[in-house]
Enzyme design. Structure first.
Site, PDB file in Angstrom:
ATOM      1  N   GLY A  36     -31.853 -42.381  20.135  1.00 43.16           N
ATOM      2  CA  GLY A  36     -31.950 -41.284  19.175  1.00 43.16           C
ATOM      3  C   GLY A  36     -33.034 -40.307  19.561  1.00 43.16           C
ATOM      4  N   ASP A  52     -38.852 -56.005  15.564  1.00 40.59           N
ATOM      5  CA  ASP A  52     -38.527 -56.194  14.152  1.00 40.59           C
ATOM      6  C   ASP A  52     -39.805 -56.473  13.370  1.00 40.59           C
ATOM      7  OD1 ASP A  52     -37.504 -56.873  11.666  1.00 40.59           O
ATOM      8  OD2 ASP A  52     -35.916 -58.157  12.469  1.00 40.59           O
ATOM      9  N   TYR A 141     -36.342 -52.625  -6.253  1.00 43.00           N
ATOM     10  CA  TYR A 141     -37.080 -51.821  -5.275  1.00 43.00           C
ATOM     11  C   TYR A 141     -38.461 -51.455  -5.813  1.00 43.00           C
ATOM     12  CZ  TYR A 141     -37.875 -47.903  -2.015  1.00 43.00           C
ATOM     13  OH  TYR A 141     -38.392 -47.037  -1.070  1.00 43.00           O
TER      14      TYR A 141
END
Length: 259
Positions: A36, A52, A141
């Site tokens: 990207g 990660d 959240y």
């Protein structure tokens, strides 16, 4: 200063990493993305680690020699967090507790945490919302963001680990994914460019605080580089705009009529 940006290949993280490099700081990014248009492609000098946040070994390696951690890693979004709160807690709260323990052992001086400018408060009783407003989140959240804030306070109390919490509203601007689920401004503009229909749930009167990514980056630079009299800051434009308002601006600027 050596900074680690967790989630640094994303919209907010890439803009922060770019600004830190331009101001002369050493910058390392830990992100699962390997391609990207992240900042490692655009600016020489960025150290990029593909890894990660939830992997203890990879996270520990990323923390070596770091003074300040900018914690933007998050595995969930507000809309879907209630569908699997166990995953929300395991990935975000437990992952951050591991980060705090590793940071303490690695000699990290400060952690800047990206919290939520809306979900931690729940239904507001006053607007604009001050940092002293009661926190009554009504989605998983928001609960996990608030829990992380409390653990940051605990590690500061027990071990002296410095921290700042930025409760962020809704940034938009360069680098935001026009194909994503978050960010009405960029997502709507992407749909206009592709001539795709824009779907708005309800009557479009839902209002949010939208502000440009450059203002958010400036807020991060201030808390990274300077003294901070407070531990918690709301970061936004200070004014609510309805989705209908956003659509009207898009119509005026682009000449297109979203459908």
């Amino acid at each position: 200063m050596k900074c680690l940006v967790l989630g640094g290949a994303g919209f907010i993280g890439s803009n922060i990493a770019r600004a830190l490099l331009l101001r002369g700081h050493g910058v390392r990014v830990l992100d699962r993305a390997t391609g990207g248009s992240g900042p490692r492609v655009e600016i020489p000098g960025l150290e990029f680690l593909a890894g990660d946040f939830l992997n203890e070994r990879e996270l520990g390696d990323a923390l070596i020699g770091v003074d300040t951690v900018i914690h933007l890693a998050c595995a969930t979004i507000p809309q879907s967090s209630n569908d699997n709160p166990i995953y929300d807690v395991e990935s975000n709260v437990v992952g951050t507790l591991r980060l705090l323990a590793l940071s303490r052992n690695s000699g990290v001086r400060k952690i800047i945490f990206s919290s939520s400018g809306g979900t931690v408060y729940g239904i507001p009783s006053v607007q604009p919302i001050p940092e002293t407003h009661p926190t009554n989140p009504i989605c998983s959240y928001g609960i996990t963001k608030l829990a992380i804030e409390k653990y940051l306070g605990l590690f500061h109390h027990l071990y002296g680990l410095e921290y700042v919490v930025l409760r962020i509203a809704n940034p938009y601007g360069e680098g935001q994914n026009p194909f994503g689920l978050l960010g009405s401004v960029n997502v709507f503009l992407g749909k206009v460019l592709r001539n795709d229909p824009i779907v708005v749930w309800g009557d479009g009167t839902v209002a949010r605080d939208y502000f440009h990514i450059s203002d958010l980056v400036e807020a991060y630079m201030r808390v990274i580089e300077g003294p901070t009299p407070s531990k918690i800051y709301n970061i936004g434009g200070g004014e609510a705009h309805q989705l209908n308002d956003i659509l009207e601006v898009i119509r005026r600027v682009t000449g297109a009529r979203p459908h």
